[in-house]
Design a protein around this motif. Sequence first.
Motif, mmCIF file in Angstrom:
data_model
loop_
_atom_site.group_PDB
_atom_site.id
_atom_site.type_symbol
_atom_site.label_atom_id
_atom_site.label_comp_id
_atom_site.label_asym_id
_atom_site.label_seq_id
_atom_site.Cartn_x
_atom_site.Cartn_y
_atom_site.Cartn_z
ATOM 1 N N MET A 362 48.965 -29.631 29.071
ATOM 2 C CA MET A 362 49.490 -30.958 28.755
ATOM 3 C C MET A 362 50.047 -31.638 30.004
ATOM 4 O O MET A 362 49.882 -32.832 30.195
ATOM 5 C CB MET A 362 50.585 -30.835 27.691
ATOM 6 C CG MET A 362 50.065 -30.643 26.281
ATOM 7 S SD MET A 362 49.292 -32.138 25.654
ATOM 8 C CE MET A 362 50.701 -33.014 25.017
ATOM 9 N N ALA A 363 50.716 -30.857 30.833
ATOM 10 C CA ALA A 363 51.333 -31.431 32.031
ATOM 11 C C ALA A 363 50.301 -31.994 32.998
ATOM 12 O O ALA A 363 50.622 -32.842 33.833
ATOM 13 C CB ALA A 363 52.176 -30.366 32.726
ATOM 14 N N ASP A 364 49.048 -31.524 32.896
ATOM 15 C CA ASP A 364 48.002 -31.963 33.820
ATOM 16 C C ASP A 364 47.246 -33.192 33.327
ATOM 17 O O ASP A 364 46.427 -33.749 34.053
ATOM 18 C CB ASP A 364 46.997 -30.827 34.046
ATOM 19 C CG ASP A 364 47.652 -29.618 34.714
ATOM 20 O OD1 ASP A 364 48.652 -29.824 35.429
ATOM 21 O OD2 ASP A 364 47.167 -28.494 34.496
ATOM 22 N N ILE A 365 47.492 -33.599 32.087
ATOM 23 C CA ILE A 365 46.758 -34.747 31.540
ATOM 24 C C ILE A 365 47.438 -36.039 31.981
ATOM 25 O O ILE A 365 48.648 -36.209 31.784
ATOM 26 C CB ILE A 365 46.705 -34.686 30.001
ATOM 27 C CG1 ILE A 365 45.982 -33.416 29.541
ATOM 28 C CG2 ILE A 365 46.012 -35.909 29.422
ATOM 29 C CD1 ILE A 365 45.956 -33.232 28.040
ATOM 30 N N PRO A 366 46.688 -36.971 32.569
ATOM 31 C CA PRO A 366 47.277 -38.267 32.938
ATOM 32 C C PRO A 366 47.892 -38.937 31.709
ATOM 33 O O PRO A 366 47.320 -38.877 30.610
ATOM 34 C CB PRO A 366 46.066 -39.072 33.453
ATOM 35 C CG PRO A 366 45.054 -38.041 33.816
ATOM 36 C CD PRO A 366 45.254 -36.894 32.880
ATOM 37 N N ILE A 432 45.846 -38.371 22.212
ATOM 38 C CA ILE A 432 45.035 -37.791 23.283
ATOM 39 C C ILE A 432 43.633 -38.386 23.204
ATOM 40 O O ILE A 432 42.929 -38.224 22.206
ATOM 41 C CB ILE A 432 44.940 -36.256 23.163
ATOM 42 C CG1 ILE A 432 46.325 -35.622 23.167
ATOM 43 C CG2 ILE A 432 44.080 -35.685 24.295
ATOM 44 C CD1 ILE A 432 47.080 -35.746 24.463
ATOM 45 N N ILE A 433 43.247 -39.110 24.252
ATOM 46 C CA ILE A 433 41.890 -39.659 24.338
ATOM 47 C C ILE A 433 41.037 -38.688 25.147
ATOM 48 O O ILE A 433 41.431 -38.256 26.231
ATOM 49 C CB ILE A 433 41.884 -41.037 25.026
ATOM 50 C CG1 ILE A 433 42.826 -42.005 24.319
ATOM 51 C CG2 ILE A 433 40.467 -41.606 25.068
ATOM 52 C CD1 ILE A 433 42.983 -43.339 25.044
ATOM 53 N N LYS A 434 39.898 -38.340 24.591
ATOM 54 C CA LYS A 434 38.971 -37.469 25.322
ATOM 55 C C LYS A 434 37.665 -38.233 25.534
ATOM 56 O O LYS A 434 37.048 -38.702 24.591
ATOM 57 C CB LYS A 434 38.697 -36.180 24.539
ATOM 58 C CG LYS A 434 37.765 -35.219 25.275
ATOM 59 C CD LYS A 434 37.478 -33.983 24.424
ATOM 60 C CE LYS A 434 36.498 -33.047 25.125
ATOM 61 N NZ LYS A 434 36.105 -31.910 24.254
ATOM 62 N N LYS A 439 37.232 -35.348 30.499
ATOM 63 C CA LYS A 439 38.230 -36.363 30.838
ATOM 64 C C LYS A 439 39.209 -36.558 29.685
ATOM 65 O O LYS A 439 38.797 -36.854 28.562
ATOM 66 C CB LYS A 439 37.545 -37.694 31.161
ATOM 67 C CG LYS A 439 37.014 -37.776 32.574
ATOM 68 C CD LYS A 439 36.700 -39.222 32.938
ATOM 69 C CE LYS A 439 36.280 -39.314 34.409
ATOM 70 N NZ LYS A 439 35.973 -40.704 34.782
ATOM 71 N N TYR A 440 40.490 -36.414 29.983
ATOM 72 C CA TYR A 440 41.541 -36.598 28.986
ATOM 73 C C TYR A 440 42.543 -37.632 29.498
ATOM 74 O O TYR A 440 42.757 -37.781 30.699
ATOM 75 C CB TYR A 440 42.298 -35.284 28.744
ATOM 76 C CG TYR A 440 41.505 -34.225 28.011
ATOM 77 C CD1 TYR A 440 41.600 -34.088 26.626
ATOM 78 C CD2 TYR A 440 40.671 -33.353 28.703
ATOM 79 C CE1 TYR A 440 40.893 -33.098 25.956
ATOM 80 C CE2 TYR A 440 39.956 -32.374 28.039
ATOM 81 C CZ TYR A 440 40.069 -32.247 26.663
ATOM 82 O OH TYR A 440 39.368 -31.275 26.007
ATOM 83 N N HIS A 441 43.149 -38.347 28.528
ATOM 84 C CA HIS A 441 44.259 -39.231 28.871
ATOM 85 C C HIS A 441 45.214 -39.243 27.682
ATOM 86 O O HIS A 441 44.785 -39.349 26.548
ATOM 87 C CB HIS A 441 43.774 -40.648 29.173
ATOM 88 C CG HIS A 441 44.767 -41.444 29.948
ATOM 89 N ND1 HIS A 441 44.664 -41.668 31.307
ATOM 90 C CD2 HIS A 441 45.936 -42.063 29.576
ATOM 91 C CE1 HIS A 441 45.690 -42.376 31.727
ATOM 92 N NE2 HIS A 441 46.460 -42.627 30.693
#
Length: 446
Positions: A362-366, A432-434, A439-441
Motif C-alpha cells: 500500500m505504501a508504494d501505491i501513488p 484503488i484504481i488498477k 499500474k495502481y493509483h
Amino acid sequence: MRNLIPDNVSDKTNVFDVLKERGFIEQTTDEDAVRDLLANEKIKFYIGFDPTADCLHVGHFMQVIIMMYMQKYGHTPVVLIGGGTGMVGDPSGRTDMRKMMTPETIEENCRAFEKLFEKFLDFDDEWKYEGNNGVYSPGHETKTPEPGKAVSVNNASWLLPLNYIEFVRKIGTHFNVNTMLRAECFKQRMEQGLSFLEFNYMLMQSYDFMVMARDFDVKMEFGGNDQWSNIIGGVDLARKEAGKKVYGMTFSLLTTSEGKKMGKTQKGALWLDADRTSPYEFFQYWRNVADADVNKCLRMLTFLPMDEVNRLSALEGAEINKAKEILAFEITKLVHGEEEANKATEAARAAFSSGGASGIAMADIPTTAIDASEFDGEGMGLVNLLKQVGLVQSNSDGFRTIEQGGLSLNGNKILEKRYMVTSADFDDGVLIIKKGKKKYHKIEIA
C-alpha cells in the motif's frame, strides 16, 4: 451434482443436531417430535421465497444453506417460489407496504430465482405438481421425487385460480382475527397502518402449507424467525382442514452482534448474482466484518467443521484478519466458485495488504487525496479522474483503456466509457484504481 457440504462437517448423524450445533435453530413447534422425525424419516420440507427482486441476496442464502444441509442428510427440499403470495407481499418485518409488482415482473423474477437455486441444490426435474381445481379439489405430484433430489413448485398454481368466496368460506373460518392481530408480523404495523391486502398474507401462506401437506406429504415448513406466526397458522390449518400432523421450525436471521441485518452495503443489498454484486465486492464484504461476527458467519455461512470454526474465531488482534480472509474465501467459493474466490483473494491482497500477491505494498501505491464533494450526487467522470491522477493522457486514451477491459476500481472491472465515480465506489474512504496488470493509483477522500 455433488452436494457441496463435505462429509467431515459434523460427527453428528441427525441433521437436527447439526443445525443446532451450527446455531441455526430458534424455535420449533415441538422440538422432541421434530428431532425424532428428522432422525427416523426422510421427509419433504419446504421454505418459501417470494420473488420480490430478480435475484437472491445474502439473506436468502442462509435459507439455501439450511436446505443444503437437509439434502445432505437425505431429506427432500421443496423450494416454494411465491408467484402467488408475491402478488400480495409479506408484511413480516416491514414498516411499510411492499411496492406492488406487475404479474409479468413477478413471473420473470420467479424464473430468475429458479436458475439461481440450481447452483446450490440438485433437482429432480421430472417431478411436477399438477395443480388443483380450487379449494375443495386436491392436486397431486406426478411422481415421488428421486431420493436426495430437491423439487420446486410455484404457489401461483394453486393460489391464482382460487375463487375468493370459496376460499374465505373454507379457509377463512379457521382464522381468529383477534389472534392474528396479536401476531408480531401484524402488531408492529398497526400504528403505521396495515392494508386488508396484506392481512390476507397469513391465510395464503397457511394455505400453502396445507396444500402441500395434503397433496404431496410435506411434513415441515422452515423460515426465518419473522415467519413464526405464519408457520403456526399453517400447522394449525393442515391439522384442521387436512387432518395432517405437520411441524414448523424457524432460524435466526442473519444479523450482526449489534442486531442489525447483515448484507447491506452502500450500494444496497449483497446479491448472489455476479452481475449485481461482483465476486470482489462480495469477498470484501465478508473480509471486513466485525471481529465479533466472525464466529457466527463461519458457523452459518461456511461448511468448515466446528473445531476449525472455533479455532479461527478465537484468534485475536491482527491474527483475526486471517480468519476473516478464510471466511471471505469460503463464502465466495460457495456462491461464485473457487476460481472467482481465488481471484478476489489475490485482488484484495494486491490492493490492500502490506505486501500482496503481486508484490505491491500500500505504501508504494501513488496516492491522491480528493475532496469528498467531488463524488457527491452524480460524481466525477471516470476518464476525468484518470486524467487528473495521470493514469491517461487524454479522453481518447481513457475511453480506449476502458473499452479494452483494462481498468478496475477496487477490483471491479469497469466497461462503461462514461462511468461516473461516486462515494459508493469507495471502500472505507479508499478507491484503488488498477490500469492494466501493474499500474495502481490510490484515491483517498479528503
